[in-house]
Scaffold this active site. Structure first.
Site, mmCIF file in Angstrom:
data_model
loop_
_atom_site.group_PDB
_atom_site.id
_atom_site.type_symbol
_atom_site.label_atom_id
_atom_site.label_comp_id
_atom_site.label_asym_id
_atom_site.label_seq_id
_atom_site.Cartn_x
_atom_site.Cartn_y
_atom_site.Cartn_z
ATOM 1 N N GLY A 278 99.578 28.738 -44.204
ATOM 2 C CA GLY A 278 99.426 29.847 -45.071
ATOM 3 C C GLY A 278 97.963 30.236 -44.864
ATOM 4 O O GLY A 278 97.415 31.303 -43.762
ATOM 5 N N ARG A 279 96.868 29.762 -45.560
ATOM 6 C CA ARG A 279 95.621 30.170 -45.743
ATOM 7 C C ARG A 279 95.017 30.120 -44.084
ATOM 8 O O ARG A 279 94.161 30.840 -43.822
ATOM 9 C CB ARG A 279 94.836 29.361 -46.542
ATOM 10 C CG ARG A 279 95.327 29.739 -47.994
ATOM 11 C CD ARG A 279 94.692 28.569 -49.179
ATOM 12 N NE ARG A 279 95.445 27.445 -48.753
ATOM 13 C CZ ARG A 279 94.907 26.025 -49.249
ATOM 14 N NH1 ARG A 279 93.709 26.305 -49.893
ATOM 15 N NH2 ARG A 279 95.488 25.405 -49.041
ATOM 16 N N ARG B 30 113.770 29.330 -49.772
ATOM 17 C CA ARG B 30 112.551 28.604 -49.943
ATOM 18 C C ARG B 30 112.597 28.002 -51.418
ATOM 19 O O ARG B 30 112.950 28.791 -52.433
ATOM 20 C CB ARG B 30 111.255 29.661 -49.926
ATOM 21 C CG ARG B 30 110.072 28.740 -50.145
ATOM 22 C CD ARG B 30 108.707 29.722 -50.003
ATOM 23 N NE ARG B 30 107.763 28.893 -48.952
ATOM 24 C CZ ARG B 30 106.558 29.011 -49.188
ATOM 25 N NH1 ARG B 30 105.854 29.641 -50.123
ATOM 26 N NH2 ARG B 30 105.543 28.072 -48.324
ATOM 27 N N HIS C 198 113.263 34.004 -51.690
ATOM 28 C CA HIS C 198 112.250 33.345 -52.434
ATOM 29 C C HIS C 198 112.856 32.498 -53.611
ATOM 30 O O HIS C 198 113.300 33.359 -54.936
ATOM 31 C CB HIS C 198 111.061 34.246 -53.059
ATOM 32 C CG HIS C 198 109.855 33.609 -53.460
ATOM 33 N ND1 HIS C 198 109.974 32.377 -53.858
ATOM 34 C CD2 HIS C 198 108.633 34.300 -53.566
ATOM 35 C CE1 HIS C 198 108.617 32.167 -53.956
ATOM 36 N NE2 HIS C 198 107.948 33.389 -54.022
ATOM 37 N N HIS D 50 108.545 28.560 -56.790
ATOM 38 C CA HIS D 50 107.266 28.758 -57.495
ATOM 39 C C HIS D 50 107.565 29.506 -59.055
ATOM 40 O O HIS D 50 106.657 30.189 -59.543
ATOM 41 C CB HIS D 50 106.509 29.660 -56.760
ATOM 42 C CG HIS D 50 106.204 29.082 -55.196
ATOM 43 N ND1 HIS D 50 105.605 29.665 -54.256
ATOM 44 C CD2 HIS D 50 106.188 27.852 -54.725
ATOM 45 C CE1 HIS D 50 105.445 29.167 -53.159
ATOM 46 N NE2 HIS D 50 105.978 27.863 -53.461
ATOM 47 N N TYR E 124 109.628 32.065 -59.934
ATOM 48 C CA TYR E 124 110.040 33.216 -60.178
ATOM 49 C C TYR E 124 111.520 33.610 -60.280
ATOM 50 O O TYR E 124 112.087 32.494 -60.615
ATOM 51 C CB TYR E 124 109.685 34.012 -58.663
ATOM 52 C CG TYR E 124 108.001 34.199 -58.508
ATOM 53 C CD1 TYR E 124 107.603 35.220 -59.459
ATOM 54 C CD2 TYR E 124 107.225 33.395 -57.426
ATOM 55 C CE1 TYR E 124 106.247 35.256 -59.133
ATOM 56 C CE2 TYR E 124 106.089 33.687 -57.512
ATOM 57 C CZ TYR E 124 105.422 34.575 -58.316
ATOM 58 O OH TYR E 124 103.959 34.566 -58.235
ATOM 59 N N GLN F 11 110.267 38.186 -46.923
ATOM 60 C CA GLN F 11 110.309 37.225 -47.968
ATOM 61 C C GLN F 11 111.189 37.980 -49.039
ATOM 62 O O GLN F 11 110.348 38.888 -49.600
ATOM 63 C CB GLN F 11 109.155 36.423 -48.331
ATOM 64 C CG GLN F 11 109.881 35.463 -49.268
ATOM 65 C CD GLN F 11 108.742 34.776 -50.182
ATOM 66 O OE1 GLN F 11 107.702 35.261 -50.531
ATOM 67 N NE2 GLN F 11 108.913 33.145 -50.224
HETATM 68 C C1 FNR Z 1 100.838 32.420 -51.184
HETATM 69 N N1 FNR Z 1 101.714 31.740 -51.309
HETATM 70 C C2 FNR Z 1 103.076 32.358 -51.478
HETATM 71 N N2 FNR Z 1 104.438 31.970 -51.625
HETATM 72 C C3 FNR Z 1 105.711 32.673 -51.496
HETATM 73 O O1 FNR Z 1 106.735 32.209 -51.264
HETATM 74 N N3 FNR Z 1 105.344 33.934 -51.596
HETATM 75 C C4 FNR Z 1 104.406 34.861 -51.707
HETATM 76 O O2 FNR Z 1 104.327 35.771 -51.666
HETATM 77 C C5 FNR Z 1 103.132 33.937 -51.673
HETATM 78 N N4 FNR Z 1 101.929 34.434 -51.714
HETATM 79 C C6 FNR Z 1 100.572 33.660 -51.717
HETATM 80 C C7 FNR Z 1 99.518 34.468 -51.573
HETATM 81 C C8 FNR Z 1 98.383 33.686 -51.156
HETATM 82 C C9 FNR Z 1 97.036 34.415 -50.984
HETATM 83 C C10 FNR Z 1 98.425 32.369 -50.859
HETATM 84 C C11 FNR Z 1 97.238 31.445 -50.389
HETATM 85 C C12 FNR Z 1 99.736 31.644 -50.962
HETATM 86 C C13 FNR Z 1 102.260 30.285 -51.059
HETATM 87 C C14 FNR Z 1 102.144 30.060 -49.614
HETATM 88 O O3 FNR Z 1 103.205 30.557 -48.980
HETATM 89 C C15 FNR Z 1 101.987 28.628 -49.044
HETATM 90 O O4 FNR Z 1 103.125 28.003 -49.550
HETATM 91 C C16 FNR Z 1 100.701 28.331 -49.893
HETATM 92 O O5 FNR Z 1 99.640 29.101 -49.405
HETATM 93 C C17 FNR Z 1 100.455 26.603 -49.124
HETATM 94 O O6 FNR Z 1 100.187 26.761 -47.805
HETATM 95 P P1 FNR Z 1 98.650 26.684 -47.182
HETATM 96 O O7 FNR Z 1 98.035 27.921 -47.672
HETATM 97 O O8 FNR Z 1 98.224 25.481 -47.686
HETATM 98 O O9 FNR Z 1 98.854 26.547 -45.576
#
Ligand code: FNR
Length: 369
Positions: A336-337, A223, A170, A173, A175, A103
């Site tokens: 993600g998580r 994204r 990216h 969000h 950025y 990314q």
């Molecule tokens: C993120 N997310 C995120 N998104 C992104 O575009 N670049 C990034 O570097 C990050 N970093 C990041 C770190 C951590 C610890 C979390 C939990 C999330 C957002 C991530 O890609 C995702 O969109 C969200 O976490 C929602 O998905 P889940 O976790 O609900 O499955």
């Protein structure tokens, strides 16, 4: 319980062949001292590939500009050492039968001086703002924009050269790229500001430059999000027509797959239809779309207090996801998580063992490897 077979159908787009529809969402880790991905990082991604993730999107990794990084110990995507580290990651993922895209990231005005490797460099953004109305950094000149576009293209080319299977830009969000999209942070009166078409010019130039650098067959994932980390209620578009008008020029510039970032995949994007953001994106552009947001969890990403609510995140049924995938027609699902806590999440789903997930926070807090 509906069948999860649809998640395990192979996906093919040009040269990109994925064994299933499961994508690992990009997640920043800050585990790369000196901005170089080390063997722990190699192992982290390898485990997810061994766990049968179809496509891994790496944590955000920043381009070659002193203003690009906003957090310590985030990996760079330039320089001999960092690229050699990434090559090890790529090779390990491939050896485990996976596919991987970096990314590509620039944090924009979120940066504060002092974060290495940029030293005293301030945040760079369209109008010197990361938050609407608050000037805290440097407003980018035309020269800065040209330099940045070139740095994105170089990062994409280097990614291809070391064996990545695709790249993700990216653009979400709040950025840098999204700071251009968002009228709250883009108050420019030149051709990079104005209406959403003008505010998209920076992204379009990046996509075109990346496409020229990687050639016609290398997949570009883009994204984007309505929400900003600075404001969850922010929106770039209010209607399907506006969404189509926003995305079509990005598609025309060279995007192959849209990654539609929402915090809850089950929420309809616009009134009057049940389609979510990925469903609309697929319908309007005809391009493959990735959905994301609390898949297999029943707690939100970033609840109101701003922290990731691991403790209250429990496994949830996938019935709603499968039903939506069938109805909305999006192609891929990012997780993600659930994949931080369970590197073998995809395998567990396929084997019908999702209900056996352990509490997330225990494993997370003990070892983030
Ligand atoms: C993120 N997310 C995120 N998104 C992104 O575009 N670049 C990034 O570097 C990050 N970093 C990041 C770190 C951590 C610890 C979390 C939990 C999330 C957002 C991530 O890609 C995702 O969109 C969200 O976490 C929602 O998905 P889940 O976790 O609900 O499955």
């Amino acid at each position: 319980m509906s069948s999860t077979d649809i998640l395990f159908k192979p996906f093919k787009l040009g040269n990109l062949e994925l064994k299933n529809r499961i994508v690992m969402a990009p997640m920043t880790r800050t585990y790369s001292p000196g901005n170089v991905p080390n063997d722990l990082v190699v192992n982290y991604y390898k485990r997810r590939a061994e766990g049968d993730v179809g496509l891994i999107v790496t944590e955000g990794t920043f381009i070659d500009h002193p203003s690009a990084s906003g957090y310590p110990n985030v990996p760079a995507l330039y320089g001999e050492e960092a690229l050699a580290g990434w090559k090890k990651v790529v090779d390990a993922v491939h050896a485990a039968g996976g596919k991987i895209a970096p990314q590509i990231w620039h944090v924009g005005g979120i940066r504060k001086p002092g974060v290495e490797p940029g030293g005293d460099t301030p945040g760079y953004s369209p109008s010197g703002m990361a938050m609407p109305g608050k000037v805290t950094g440097h407003a980018m000149t035309k020269q800065d924009i040209d330099d940045m576009v070139a740095a994105y293209a170089k990062a994409a080319k280097d990614s291809k050269d070391i064996g990545f299977d695709a790249i993700e830009l990216h653009g979400a969000h709040g950025y840098l790229i999204d700071q251009f999209f968002w009228e709250g942070t883009n108050q420019r009166d030149d051709e990079y500001g104005g209406d959403l078409a003008g505010r998209s010019r920076f992204a379009i130039e990046i996509i075109e430059a990346v496409r020229a650098a990687v050639g016609p067959d290398f997949p570009i994932i883009f994204r984007f999000s309505q929400w900003k980390q600075q404001d969850y209620t922010a929106r770039l578009v209010e209607t399907p027509e506006q969404l189509g008008a926003f995305l079509q020029p990005l598609a025309d510039a060279g995007v192959d797959i849209f990654h539609c970032s929402t915090r809850r995949f089950w929420e309809p994007e616009f009134e009057g239809s049940d389609l979510n953001l990925a469903g609309w994106t697929r319908k309007l552009t005809g391009k493959p779309a990735i959905t994301v947001g609390s898949v297999s969890l029943n707690a939100d990403f970033l609840p109101e207090d701003g922290f990731v609510d691991f403790k209250n995140a429990e496994p949830a049924s996938l019935d709603n996801l499968i039903a939506r995938m069938e109805a909305d027609g999006f192609d891929l699902v990012a997780v993600g998580r659930a994949l931080i806590a369970n590197p073998d999440w995809a395998k567990r789903v396929q084997q019908g063992e999702l209900k056996q997930l352990k509490p997330y926070e225990k494993e997370l807090l003990q070892k983030l490897d």
